[in-house]
Design a protein around this motif. Structure first.
Motif, mmCIF file in Angstrom:
data_model
loop_
_atom_site.group_PDB
_atom_site.id
_atom_site.type_symbol
_atom_site.label_atom_id
_atom_site.label_comp_id
_atom_site.label_asym_id
_atom_site.label_seq_id
_atom_site.Cartn_x
_atom_site.Cartn_y
_atom_site.Cartn_z
ATOM 1 N N ASN A 18 1.079 -1.309 -0.362
ATOM 2 C CA ASN A 18 0.215 -0.055 0.448
ATOM 3 C C ASN A 18 1.243 0.964 0.116
ATOM 4 O O ASN A 18 2.262 1.128 0.318
ATOM 5 C CB ASN A 18 -0.719 0.040 1.563
ATOM 6 C CG ASN A 18 -1.933 -1.040 1.405
ATOM 7 O OD1 ASN A 18 -2.321 -1.746 0.187
ATOM 8 N ND2 ASN A 18 -2.300 -1.701 2.555
ATOM 9 N N THR A 20 0.692 5.722 -0.264
ATOM 10 C CA THR A 20 0.499 7.078 -0.140
ATOM 11 C C THR A 20 0.637 8.199 -0.645
ATOM 12 O O THR A 20 2.099 8.726 -0.321
ATOM 13 C CB THR A 20 -0.169 7.360 1.714
ATOM 14 O OG1 THR A 20 -0.997 6.434 2.168
ATOM 15 C CG2 THR A 20 -1.455 8.751 1.469
ATOM 16 N N TYR A 22 1.104 13.138 -0.988
ATOM 17 C CA TYR A 22 0.927 13.839 -0.869
ATOM 18 C C TYR A 22 0.651 14.829 -1.356
ATOM 19 O O TYR A 22 1.781 15.554 -1.986
ATOM 20 C CB TYR A 22 1.282 14.164 0.864
ATOM 21 C CG TYR A 22 0.568 13.064 1.795
ATOM 22 C CD1 TYR A 22 1.890 11.826 2.314
ATOM 23 C CD2 TYR A 22 -0.050 12.993 2.512
ATOM 24 C CE1 TYR A 22 1.815 10.784 2.911
ATOM 25 C CE2 TYR A 22 -0.882 11.254 3.353
ATOM 26 C CZ TYR A 22 0.502 10.244 4.003
ATOM 27 O OH TYR A 22 0.326 9.962 4.672
ATOM 28 N N TRP A 34 -6.919 14.918 -9.327
ATOM 29 C CA TRP A 34 -5.771 13.706 -9.852
ATOM 30 C C TRP A 34 -5.363 13.355 -11.357
ATOM 31 O O TRP A 34 -6.565 13.219 -11.551
ATOM 32 C CB TRP A 34 -5.481 12.600 -9.130
ATOM 33 C CG TRP A 34 -5.321 13.064 -7.078
ATOM 34 C CD1 TRP A 34 -6.185 13.238 -6.272
ATOM 35 C CD2 TRP A 34 -4.035 13.590 -6.395
ATOM 36 N NE1 TRP A 34 -5.710 13.887 -4.539
ATOM 37 C CE2 TRP A 34 -4.321 13.554 -5.583
ATOM 38 C CE3 TRP A 34 -2.522 12.948 -7.146
ATOM 39 C CZ2 TRP A 34 -2.994 13.708 -4.109
ATOM 40 C CZ3 TRP A 34 -2.092 13.177 -6.351
ATOM 41 C CH2 TRP A 34 -1.738 13.421 -4.939
ATOM 42 N N LYS A 57 -13.761 7.244 -4.467
ATOM 43 C CA LYS A 57 -12.466 5.696 -4.162
ATOM 44 C C LYS A 57 -12.761 5.115 -5.713
ATOM 45 O O LYS A 57 -14.463 5.535 -6.066
ATOM 46 C CB LYS A 57 -13.217 4.532 -3.360
ATOM 47 C CG LYS A 57 -13.138 4.551 -1.655
ATOM 48 C CD LYS A 57 -13.184 3.843 -1.085
ATOM 49 C CE LYS A 57 -13.058 4.173 0.412
ATOM 50 N NZ LYS A 57 -13.118 2.490 1.347
ATOM 51 N N LEU A 61 -7.812 2.540 -5.190
ATOM 52 C CA LEU A 61 -7.855 4.060 -5.381
ATOM 53 C C LEU A 61 -8.176 4.240 -4.396
ATOM 54 O O LEU A 61 -9.618 5.132 -5.209
ATOM 55 C CB LEU A 61 -7.305 4.944 -6.368
ATOM 56 C CG LEU A 61 -6.237 4.958 -7.672
ATOM 57 C CD1 LEU A 61 -5.639 3.150 -7.559
ATOM 58 C CD2 LEU A 61 -5.696 5.830 -8.026
ATOM 59 N N THR A 62 -8.089 5.518 -3.532
ATOM 60 C CA THR A 62 -8.981 6.441 -2.572
ATOM 61 C C THR A 62 -8.501 7.894 -2.532
ATOM 62 O O THR A 62 -7.289 7.461 -1.967
ATOM 63 C CB THR A 62 -8.818 5.923 -1.329
ATOM 64 O OG1 THR A 62 -9.389 4.668 -1.209
ATOM 65 C CG2 THR A 62 -9.732 6.940 -0.632
ATOM 66 N N GLN A 64 -8.621 11.677 -0.916
ATOM 67 C CA GLN A 64 -9.635 12.839 0.274
ATOM 68 C C GLN A 64 -8.949 13.936 -0.447
ATOM 69 O O GLN A 64 -7.913 14.592 -0.393
ATOM 70 C CB GLN A 64 -8.560 12.254 1.539
ATOM 71 C CG GLN A 64 -9.360 12.719 2.415
ATOM 72 C CD GLN A 64 -9.534 12.361 3.798
ATOM 73 O OE1 GLN A 64 -8.989 11.342 3.624
ATOM 74 N NE2 GLN A 64 -10.331 12.960 4.765
ATOM 75 N N SER A 73 -4.626 14.053 -0.741
ATOM 76 C CA SER A 73 -4.365 12.512 -0.527
ATOM 77 C C SER A 73 -4.392 11.860 -1.374
ATOM 78 O O SER A 73 -6.289 11.404 -1.612
ATOM 79 C CB SER A 73 -4.156 11.984 0.541
ATOM 80 O OG SER A 73 -5.321 12.006 1.722
ATOM 81 N N LEU A 74 -3.814 10.735 -2.126
ATOM 82 C CA LEU A 74 -3.804 9.360 -2.999
ATOM 83 C C LEU A 74 -3.560 7.817 -2.416
ATOM 84 O O LEU A 74 -2.376 8.078 -1.970
ATOM 85 C CB LEU A 74 -3.241 9.533 -4.336
ATOM 86 C CG LEU A 74 -3.302 8.517 -4.882
ATOM 87 C CD1 LEU A 74 -4.409 7.726 -5.373
ATOM 88 C CD2 LEU A 74 -2.738 8.274 -6.268
ATOM 89 N N HIS A 75 -4.443 7.176 -1.880
ATOM 90 C CA HIS A 75 -4.027 6.637 -1.246
ATOM 91 C C HIS A 75 -4.285 5.147 -2.329
ATOM 92 O O HIS A 75 -5.006 4.693 -2.861
ATOM 93 C CB HIS A 75 -4.987 6.325 0.004
ATOM 94 C CG HIS A 75 -4.356 4.655 0.853
ATOM 95 N ND1 HIS A 75 -3.512 4.734 1.088
ATOM 96 C CD2 HIS A 75 -4.573 3.416 0.725
ATOM 97 C CE1 HIS A 75 -3.122 3.172 2.047
ATOM 98 N NE2 HIS A 75 -3.943 2.304 1.441
ATOM 99 N N THR A 77 -4.369 1.086 -2.391
ATOM 100 C CA THR A 77 -4.137 -0.394 -1.679
ATOM 101 C C THR A 77 -3.383 -1.016 -2.970
ATOM 102 O O THR A 77 -4.107 -1.481 -4.012
ATOM 103 C CB THR A 77 -5.574 -0.702 -1.186
ATOM 104 O OG1 THR A 77 -5.458 0.323 -0.662
ATOM 105 C CG2 THR A 77 -5.310 -1.874 -0.350
#
Lengths: 111, 113
Positions: A18, A20, A22, A34, A57, A61-62, A64, A73-75, A77
């Motif tokens: 995973n 993240t 920023y 993004w 979501k 990809l998540t 916020q 932020s882009l997370h 998984t």
């Protein structure tokens, strides 16, 4: 010019991990996008966030948007090799007509 | 499909020889942008058109000019290309207003010999 800083600048991870990314600024943006860009191609839009605190979501990809609309932020998984690319955030000014890009995060996912 | 088209994809010019890059769109967006992107860097906004109104970024060199003859087309003119102008040039469009999104063309890679 409204400065958007992305971190990290470079990221190399193993498949399945995973991560993240920023995107931070001292400026307030009306919206934030993004993008993912592959070599020799134009950026491809992944998502737009508009409301402070918004979470979106897109499969693994998540995204916020910060409450104050200054950061995002882009997370990702369980990263896959197909996620490799340059990830860019871009903030839109209040008029919505000018977009300023972040410094970029180059992601490499190793199989 | 509605899209942003850039021609050519690859352009080679000589030092000091004027060059024009073109962009067209079928999205009917009223805002068009030109960005310069150098290797491993983020795109840098050069200027944009809001309808016919031209908006230049303060740090865009005078060597770069633009024309937008109609809604669909926008051109980037580099009057006297230098070696430092070698880059990817990206065209993008958006509709005006808060929350609007940009759509990018595939870019033109400019080489200056």
């Amino acid at each position: 010019t409204q400065l958007l800083e992305q971190s990290p600048q470079f990221l190399s991870i193993q498949e399945g991990e995973n991560l993240t990314v920023y995107c931070n600024s001292s400026s307030v943006f009306s919206s934030l996008q993004w993008y993912r860009q592959e070599p020799g191609e134009g950026p491809v839009l992944l998502v737009t966030v508009v409301t402070g605190g918004e979470v979106k979501k897109l499969k693994r990809l998540t995204f916020q948007f910060g409450d104050a609309r200054k950061d995002s932020s882009l997370h990702i998984t369980a990263a896959q090799p197909g996620d490799t690319g340059l990830y860019l955030c871009a903030g839109a000014t209040n008029t919505g007509n000018q977009f300023y890009f972040g410094t970029g995060t180059s992601l490499t996912v190793i199989p | 499909d509605a899209m942003v088209i850039q021609n050519p994809r690859y352009q080679v010019t000589q030092f000091g020889k004027p060059v024009t890059l073109s962009c067209s769109q079928t999205l009917n967006h009223n805002v068009m942008y030109w960005y310069q992107q150098k290797s491993s860097q983020a795109p840098k906004l050069l200027f944009h058109y809001y309808d016919k109104d031209f908006n230049n970024e303060a740090d865009t060199p005078d060597n770069f000019q633009s024309r937008r003859p109609n809604t669909s087309f926008c051109f980037l003119d580099i009057r006297s290309p230098g070696l430092g102008d070698a880059a990817m040039y990206l065209c993008a469009t958006s509709s005006s207003g808060s929350g609007s999104e940009q759509f990018f063309g595939p870019g033109t890679r400019l080489t200056v010999l």
